[in-house]
Design a protein around this motif. Structure first.
Motif, PDB file in Angstrom:
ATOM      1  N   LEU A 215      35.044  43.866  33.152  1.00 14.46           N
ATOM      2  CA  LEU A 215      36.474  43.650  33.361  1.00 14.46           C
ATOM      3  C   LEU A 215      36.891  42.346  32.709  1.00 14.46           C
ATOM      4  O   LEU A 215      36.214  41.323  32.849  1.00 14.46           O
ATOM      5  CB  LEU A 215      36.791  43.593  34.855  1.00 14.46           C
ATOM      6  CG  LEU A 215      36.388  44.802  35.704  1.00 14.46           C
ATOM      7  CD1 LEU A 215      36.777  44.579  37.159  1.00 14.46           C
ATOM      8  CD2 LEU A 215      37.015  46.080  35.174  1.00 14.46           C
TER       9      LEU A 215
ATOM     10  N   GLU B 251      45.540  52.879  37.291  1.00 16.60           N
ATOM     11  CA  GLU B 251      46.372  51.737  36.928  1.00 16.60           C
ATOM     12  C   GLU B 251      47.730  51.884  37.596  1.00 16.60           C
ATOM     13  O   GLU B 251      48.374  52.921  37.493  1.00 16.60           O
ATOM     14  CB  GLU B 251      46.564  51.652  35.415  1.00 16.60           C
ATOM     15  CG  GLU B 251      47.402  50.443  34.987  1.00 16.60           C
ATOM     16  CD  GLU B 251      47.684  50.375  33.502  1.00 16.60           C
ATOM     17  OE1 GLU B 251      48.290  49.383  33.054  1.00 16.60           O
ATOM     18  OE2 GLU B 251      47.305  51.336  32.782  1.00 16.60           O
TER      19      GLU B 251
ATOM     20  N   SER C 141      50.734  45.188  35.584  1.00 13.76           N
ATOM     21  CA  SER C 141      50.009  46.219  36.314  1.00 13.76           C
ATOM     22  C   SER C 141      48.682  45.653  36.802  1.00 13.76           C
ATOM     23  O   SER C 141      48.288  44.531  36.450  1.00 13.76           O
ATOM     24  CB  SER C 141      49.758  47.447  35.428  1.00 13.76           C
ATOM     25  OG  SER C 141      48.937  47.124  34.325  1.00 13.76           O
ATOM     26  N   TYR C 142      48.005  46.434  37.625  1.00 14.53           N
ATOM     27  CA  TYR C 142      46.642  46.104  38.058  1.00 14.53           C
ATOM     28  C   TYR C 142      45.862  47.402  38.150  1.00 14.53           C
ATOM     29  O   TYR C 142      46.427  48.503  38.060  1.00 14.53           O
ATOM     30  CB  TYR C 142      46.654  45.363  39.400  1.00 14.53           C
ATOM     31  CG  TYR C 142      46.949  46.240  40.600  1.00 14.53           C
ATOM     32  CD1 TYR C 142      45.916  46.775  41.368  1.00 14.53           C
ATOM     33  CD2 TYR C 142      48.261  46.540  40.966  1.00 14.53           C
ATOM     34  CE1 TYR C 142      46.185  47.587  42.461  1.00 14.53           C
ATOM     35  CE2 TYR C 142      48.537  47.352  42.061  1.00 14.53           C
ATOM     36  CZ  TYR C 142      47.494  47.870  42.809  1.00 14.53           C
ATOM     37  OH  TYR C 142      47.756  48.681  43.882  1.00 14.53           O
ATOM     38  N   ASN C 143      44.547  47.308  38.293  1.00 15.09           N
ATOM     39  CA  ASN C 143      43.677  48.485  38.327  1.00 15.09           C
ATOM     40  C   ASN C 143      42.925  48.594  39.643  1.00 15.09           C
ATOM     41  O   ASN C 143      42.512  47.571  40.220  1.00 15.09           O
ATOM     42  CB  ASN C 143      42.669  48.448  37.178  1.00 15.09           C
ATOM     43  CG  ASN C 143      43.335  48.570  35.827  1.00 15.09           C
ATOM     44  OD1 ASN C 143      44.222  49.391  35.629  1.00 15.09           O
ATOM     45  ND2 ASN C 143      42.922  47.738  34.877  1.00 15.09           N
TER      46      ASN C 143
ATOM     47  N   SER D  74      46.973  46.432  29.006  1.00 13.49           N
ATOM     48  CA  SER D  74      45.841  47.201  29.522  1.00 13.49           C
ATOM     49  C   SER D  74      45.197  48.009  28.403  1.00 13.49           C
ATOM     50  O   SER D  74      45.885  48.507  27.510  1.00 13.49           O
ATOM     51  CB  SER D  74      46.299  48.129  30.647  1.00 13.49           C
ATOM     52  OG  SER D  74      47.333  48.982  30.199  1.00 13.49           O
TER      53      SER D  74
ATOM     54  N   GLY E  50      42.848  44.192  31.570  1.00  6.83           N
ATOM     55  CA  GLY E  50      44.024  44.309  32.425  1.00  6.83           C
ATOM     56  C   GLY E  50      45.245  43.675  31.793  1.00  6.83           C
ATOM     57  O   GLY E  50      45.152  42.731  31.003  1.00  6.83           O
TER      58      GLY E  50
ATOM     59  N   ALA F 197      49.616  40.261  34.884  1.00  7.06           N
ATOM     60  CA  ALA F 197      50.175  40.840  36.104  1.00  7.06           C
ATOM     61  C   ALA F 197      51.637  40.491  36.334  1.00  7.06           C
ATOM     62  O   ALA F 197      52.350  41.247  36.994  1.00  7.06           O
ATOM     63  CB  ALA F 197      49.342  40.397  37.301  1.00  7.06           C
TER      64      ALA F 197
ATOM     65  N   GLY G 119      40.607  40.030  30.903  1.00  7.30           N
ATOM     66  CA  GLY G 119      42.048  39.872  30.747  1.00  7.30           C
ATOM     67  C   GLY G 119      42.370  39.420  29.335  1.00  7.30           C
ATOM     68  O   GLY G 119      41.907  39.988  28.365  1.00  7.30           O
TER      69      GLY G 119
ATOM     70  N   HIS H 251      41.340  45.034  40.397  1.00  8.37           N
ATOM     71  CA  HIS H 251      41.272  44.054  39.299  1.00  8.37           C
ATOM     72  C   HIS H 251      42.690  43.654  38.915  1.00  8.37           C
ATOM     73  O   HIS H 251      43.506  44.502  38.541  1.00  8.37           O
ATOM     74  CB  HIS H 251      40.546  44.669  38.100  1.00  8.37           C
ATOM     75  CG  HIS H 251      40.572  43.795  36.877  1.00  8.37           C
ATOM     76  ND1 HIS H 251      40.737  44.304  35.602  1.00  8.37           N
ATOM     77  CD2 HIS H 251      40.439  42.450  36.734  1.00  8.37           C
ATOM     78  CE1 HIS H 251      40.713  43.310  34.731  1.00  8.37           C
ATOM     79  NE2 HIS H 251      40.542  42.178  35.388  1.00  8.37           N
ATOM     80  N   ILE H 252      42.970  42.356  39.010  1.00  7.89           N
ATOM     81  CA  ILE H 252      44.254  41.808  38.599  1.00  7.89           C
ATOM     82  C   ILE H 252      43.976  40.574  37.743  1.00  7.89           C
ATOM     83  O   ILE H 252      43.010  39.846  37.992  1.00  7.89           O
ATOM     84  CB  ILE H 252      45.130  41.485  39.832  1.00  7.89           C
ATOM     85  CG1 ILE H 252      46.558  41.152  39.423  1.00  7.89           C
ATOM     86  CG2 ILE H 252      44.517  40.391  40.687  1.00  7.89           C
ATOM     87  CD1 ILE H 252      47.543  41.159  40.601  1.00  7.89           C
ATOM     88  N   THR H 253      44.797  40.345  36.726  1.00  9.23           N
ATOM     89  CA  THR H 253      44.469  39.289  35.783  1.00  9.23           C
ATOM     90  C   THR H 253      45.715  38.652  35.189  1.00  9.23           C
ATOM     91  O   THR H 253      46.812  39.210  35.252  1.00  9.23           O
ATOM     92  CB  THR H 253      43.556  39.840  34.665  1.00  9.23           C
ATOM     93  OG1 THR H 253      43.032  38.741  33.902  1.00  9.23           O
ATOM     94  CG2 THR H 253      44.298  40.789  33.740  1.00  9.23           C
TER      95      THR H 253
END
Length: 298
Positions: free
Chosen positions: A220, A278, A259-261, A227, A244, A247, A222, A6-8
């Motif tokens: 999930l 994370e 960051s991303y998960n 986070s 999240g 990014a 953003g 997961h990236i946002t």
């Protein structure tokens, strides 16, 4: 084991050339904010490091929960499409839009057209996205919502109306009967008090009611640019709600960067475990590292 990334909120930069006529709207304030703040607060190199690290982990699927662009210019949507194709193909990447992707009335029409293959139900022949959409990937079922609507200057609210909420519930019920691990993707956080009034999700109560009635395994989102882990009531217990970080956030002395998960999902037929890791950039120039690890569903 299924690995979901997961990236946002990448807020892709730098901002392309802006014509004067493009600023005859809310975009004028956004442009000033970009020049004064966001151009310095977001760093494409941080985003590039995160994407390289993410891809090195070889996730089975990647979820992107909105705000790919900044002012919703046509040239931004084209650049974001190029970024998405480098992130992965439409079979392995799913996108939902954020408020910056629908910055002014009619702007997201271009994004919907260009990003259509990354946000739509399997087998849907429509050329523009329809929400909610459903994608089945191995043991998981992804339900993509759009809370992205144009808002007045100084507002960044999102909306989930009764029709979309009801359709969400119907899809969750169906996916639950199939025994899939249900992941709901939305840009705005659905937990009351998790953001300011100016950035809230209108209709969050409708969203939570459908989750409570039909259940889900993971939500999930953003939007907040940091986070966080929260929970809302589900049919068979609390449902993790994971926000999240933005990014492309550049690290500062007082806070880490973007960051991303990663979510490791095990199990089948409605009986699952899920752990979250994370990974991000803590200081300027540092490599991507693990920020935290925790069990969400044991």
């Amino acid at each position: 084991m299924f690995l979901l990334a997961h990236i946002t909120d990448p807020h892709l930069g730098p901002l392309p050339a802006v014509r004067r006529r493009d600023l005859m709207s809310k975009r004028a304030l956004g442009y000033v904010n970009w020049r004064r703040n966001r151009a310095h607060g977001f760093n494409p190199d941080v985003l590039g490091s995160l994407v390289a690290d993410l891809q090195a982990h070889k996730p089975d699927h990647v979820a992107v929960t909105g705000d790919l662009v900044n002012l919703a210019l046509a040239s931004e949507f084209a650049a974001a499409h190029d970024w998405l194709t480098k992130l992965g193909d439409p079979e392995t990447v799913t996108v939902v839009p954020g408020n910056h992707d629908a910055y002014i009335f009619g702007a997201f029409d271009e994004g919907s057209r260009l990003w259509r293959k990354f946000m739509g139900s399997d087998g849907d022949p429509e050329e523009v996205a329809r929400f909610p959409f459903v994608r089945r990937r191995g043991p998981i079922g992804l339900v993509g919502l759009s809370s992205a609507v144009p808002s007045l200057p100084l507002l960044a609210t999102g909306v989930i109306g009764p029709d979309q909420a009801k359709a969400l519930g119907d899809q969750l019920e169906l996916l639950g009967k199939e025994g899939l691990f249900r992941v709901v993707l939305i840009h705005h956080p659905p937990i009351d008090g998790s953001t300011s009034w100016q950035k809230r999700l209108i209709g969050a109560g409708l969203f939570r009611a459908e989750i409570a009635r039909h259940g889900a395994e993971l939500v999930l989102h953003g939007h907040n640019h940091h986070s966080n882990v929260g929970y809302i009531a589900g049919k068979a217990g609390d449902v993790p709600v994971i926000g999240g970080a933005a990014a492309s956030t550049a690290p500062r002395i007082d806070r880490p960067g973007g960051s991303y998960n990663l979510f490791r999902i095990d199990g089948k037929d409605g009986k699952f475990t899920c752990t979250m890791t994370e990974r991000g950039v803590k200081t300027a120039g540092s490599a991507v590292e693990t920020f935290s690890e925790q069990v969400l569903i044991g």
